[in-house]
Design an enzyme around this catalytic site. Sequence first.
Site, PDB file in Angstrom:
ATOM      1  N   ASP A 233       0.850  -1.187   0.000  1.00 18.51           N
ATOM      2  CA  ASP A 233       0.000   0.000   0.000  1.00 18.51           C
ATOM      3  C   ASP A 233       0.897   1.252   0.000  1.00 18.51           C
ATOM      4  O   ASP A 233       1.846   1.334   0.799  1.00 18.51           O
ATOM      5  CB  ASP A 233      -0.873  -0.031   1.262  1.00 18.51           C
ATOM      6  CG  ASP A 233      -1.943   1.044   1.273  1.00 18.51           C
ATOM      7  OD1 ASP A 233      -2.333   1.516   0.190  1.00 18.51           O
ATOM      8  OD2 ASP A 233      -2.400   1.401   2.390  1.00 18.51           O
TER       9      ASP A 233
ATOM     10  N   ASP B  25       2.333   4.876  -5.123  1.00 20.52           N
ATOM     11  CA  ASP B  25       1.512   6.086  -5.084  1.00 20.52           C
ATOM     12  C   ASP B  25       2.338   7.290  -5.524  1.00 20.52           C
ATOM     13  O   ASP B  25       3.113   7.840  -4.743  1.00 20.52           O
ATOM     14  CB  ASP B  25       0.975   6.279  -3.665  1.00 20.52           C
ATOM     15  CG  ASP B  25       0.106   7.517  -3.554  1.00 20.52           C
ATOM     16  OD1 ASP B  25      -0.095   8.201  -4.585  1.00 20.52           O
ATOM     17  OD2 ASP B  25      -0.369   7.806  -2.440  1.00 20.52           O
TER      18      ASP B  25
ATOM     19  N   GLU C 205      -3.109   5.498  -8.519  1.00 22.58           N
ATOM     20  CA  GLU C 205      -3.979   6.507  -7.891  1.00 22.58           C
ATOM     21  C   GLU C 205      -3.913   7.772  -8.708  1.00 22.58           C
ATOM     22  O   GLU C 205      -2.842   8.243  -9.105  1.00 22.58           O
ATOM     23  CB  GLU C 205      -3.564   6.789  -6.449  1.00 22.58           C
ATOM     24  CG  GLU C 205      -4.449   7.871  -5.816  1.00 22.58           C
ATOM     25  CD  GLU C 205      -4.328   7.993  -4.298  1.00 22.58           C
ATOM     26  OE1 GLU C 205      -4.025   6.981  -3.637  1.00 22.58           O
ATOM     27  OE2 GLU C 205      -4.556   9.104  -3.784  1.00 22.58           O
TER      28      GLU C 205
ATOM     29  N   HIS D  78      -7.780  10.301   4.366  1.00 24.25           N
ATOM     30  CA  HIS D  78      -7.136   9.337   5.269  1.00 24.25           C
ATOM     31  C   HIS D  78      -7.248   9.839   6.708  1.00 24.25           C
ATOM     32  O   HIS D  78      -7.069  11.026   6.973  1.00 24.25           O
ATOM     33  CB  HIS D  78      -5.645   9.202   4.959  1.00 24.25           C
ATOM     34  CG  HIS D  78      -5.344   8.563   3.638  1.00 24.25           C
ATOM     35  ND1 HIS D  78      -4.809   9.249   2.582  1.00 24.25           N
ATOM     36  CD2 HIS D  78      -5.495   7.289   3.208  1.00 24.25           C
ATOM     37  CE1 HIS D  78      -4.627   8.422   1.561  1.00 24.25           C
ATOM     38  NE2 HIS D  78      -5.038   7.228   1.910  1.00 24.25           N
ATOM     39  N   GLY D  79      -7.496   8.945   7.638  1.00 22.83           N
ATOM     40  CA  GLY D  79      -7.459   9.311   9.053  1.00 22.83           C
ATOM     41  C   GLY D  79      -8.841   9.579   9.636  1.00 22.83           C
ATOM     42  O   GLY D  79      -9.866   9.372   8.984  1.00 22.83           O
TER      43      GLY D  79
ATOM     44  N   HIS E 243      -9.545   4.901  -0.761  1.00 25.36           N
ATOM     45  CA  HIS E 243      -8.636   5.076   0.380  1.00 25.36           C
ATOM     46  C   HIS E 243      -9.335   5.958   1.408  1.00 25.36           C
ATOM     47  O   HIS E 243     -10.155   6.793   1.059  1.00 25.36           O
ATOM     48  CB  HIS E 243      -7.330   5.731  -0.074  1.00 25.36           C
ATOM     49  CG  HIS E 243      -6.449   4.766  -0.820  1.00 25.36           C
ATOM     50  ND1 HIS E 243      -5.217   4.380  -0.355  1.00 25.36           N
ATOM     51  CD2 HIS E 243      -6.652   4.100  -1.974  1.00 25.36           C
ATOM     52  CE1 HIS E 243      -4.689   3.513  -1.205  1.00 25.36           C
ATOM     53  NE2 HIS E 243      -5.529   3.332  -2.203  1.00 25.36           N
ATOM     54  N   GLY E 244      -8.961   5.763   2.671  1.00 24.19           N
ATOM     55  CA  GLY E 244      -9.595   6.576   3.708  1.00 24.19           C
ATOM     56  C   GLY E 244     -10.974   6.045   4.056  1.00 24.19           C
ATOM     57  O   GLY E 244     -11.943   6.802   4.164  1.00 24.19           O
TER      58      GLY E 244
ATOM     59  N   ASN F 221      -9.780   0.528   1.475  1.00 28.21           N
ATOM     60  CA  ASN F 221      -8.606   0.581   2.356  1.00 28.21           C
ATOM     61  C   ASN F 221      -9.033   1.086   3.725  1.00 28.21           C
ATOM     62  O   ASN F 221      -9.736   2.101   3.831  1.00 28.21           O
ATOM     63  CB  ASN F 221      -7.557   1.525   1.778  1.00 28.21           C
ATOM     64  CG  ASN F 221      -6.826   0.914   0.613  1.00 28.21           C
ATOM     65  OD1 ASN F 221      -7.391   0.097  -0.125  1.00 28.21           O
ATOM     66  ND2 ASN F 221      -5.582   1.297   0.438  1.00 28.21           N
TER      67      ASN F 221
HETATM   68  P1  13P Z   1      -8.015   5.181   6.875  1.00 31.97           P
HETATM   69  O1  13P Z   1      -6.870   5.110   7.826  1.00 31.97           O
HETATM   70  O2  13P Z   1      -8.662   6.515   6.824  1.00 31.97           O
HETATM   71  O3  13P Z   1      -8.994   4.063   7.123  1.00 31.97           O
HETATM   72  O4  13P Z   1      -7.412   4.952   5.422  1.00 31.97           O
HETATM   73  C1  13P Z   1      -6.635   3.830   5.184  1.00 31.97           C
HETATM   74  C2  13P Z   1      -6.032   3.877   3.834  1.00 31.97           C
HETATM   75  O5  13P Z   1      -6.547   4.490   2.920  1.00 31.97           O
HETATM   76  C3  13P Z   1      -4.789   3.127   3.613  1.00 31.97           C
HETATM   77  O6  13P Z   1      -4.289   3.260   2.319  1.00 31.97           O
END
Ligand code: 13P
Length: 393
Positions: A82, A104, A134, A181-182, A209-210, A231
């Site tokens: 990843d 990426d 991506e 993300h996060g 992602h995220g 993800n």
């Molecule tokens: P999150 O941590 O927001 O779930 O995203 C994970 C991610 O996209 C890893 O590539």
Amino acid sequence: MPLVNMKDMLAHAYGHGYAVGAFDVVSLDFVEGVMTAAERSRAPVILSLAESRFEHYDFELLMSAVGAAARRSPVPVALHLDHGTNMESAVRAIRFGCNGVMVDTSHMTLGENLAATRAVVEMAHACGVPVEGELGYVPGVEGEDAERHPGPLAYTTVAEAKGFVERTGVDFLAVSIGTVHGRLKGKANLDFPRLRSINQALGIPLAIHGGTGLDDDQFRRLIAKGVAKINYYTALTDAAGAAICARVKSAPGAGYAALVRDVSAAISTEAERCMRVWGSAGRAAEVMSHCRPWGPVEHLILHNVVGISEKEAAVMIAEGQQVLGAIPGVREVVTGRAVKEGAQYRYCWLVRFAAPEVIDSYREHPAHVLFANQRFRPVAEGRISIDYALEGA
Ligand code: 13P
């Protein structure tokens, strides 16, 4: 041997309207938690290793563990790099056992992203490994508050996505349609019409992602519009953190083993919840019968030497280990000498290829051609060489 071809796995999800979870794992507790969830809910699963976390663990060691977890599992598993940073990361990930890679380069200009991704696709496809690209930019940092690292979100556009996929040959595309993300504060504002148009234009599995912080309805709408890979990390690390904090409270002064005792179960509960919402639960058997198994090929060489001493042979072999071991798709080069004097063949090489595709790409690789023609063949007498697919490995 339930490691399966990741392209087949995501094609099944895409064709049947569900998404496979790509869970970032950072320790054995994560591996065990995610695998327990997959086995309990009979779900195909992707164990994902993000390069941004490599400072926290030894990538090679954790790859041994995820490989072992996959091989002993009854549910189909794929192993994915990843957010790899460059070509070397992708080559190394394939060497360690990943059967899907993402490099990426979405922060680069479109032209740079395209060229870098196309080069990775060429290398990975020659190893039989599918690639996720991506396009657009998903801001934020996994495992942290999304707001703290907002960066400028750049949406994926339909026209760019079409050109990007055609020109790079990526197998899956991670799209930017409003996720971050996060940890999110409030509800993510997702651009579903954009996602629908991208899906109609591309017709390949899309990745989000995220995943952390999206609600069940958002997940279902994403999946209905072509998302086949989600993800997910921050919610798992938060569940793990909460389990440790609860132990700290209930057992102050406890040692490491006591503090992490509930971590794997907490991760498992959250991962299983996702597998049920995303529709991958209950799909393991179908996926297994639809997907090509993923396994290595052993390239076996037996030979004697003529015209050089044992010492010179040892130098040539050491050189071969280094040169051949660096070729993309080669997982390992092991050499040996016959235990008994007078054996029919004095020397053996076991070159482990990641997949059958490597038989051809290895043979034609310039480093192999040079070594074989200049160093090996002139002295390797009576050699035999056979490629074996291992059974029950
Ligand atoms: P999150 O941590 O927001 O779930 O995203 C994970 C991610 O996209 C890893 O590539």
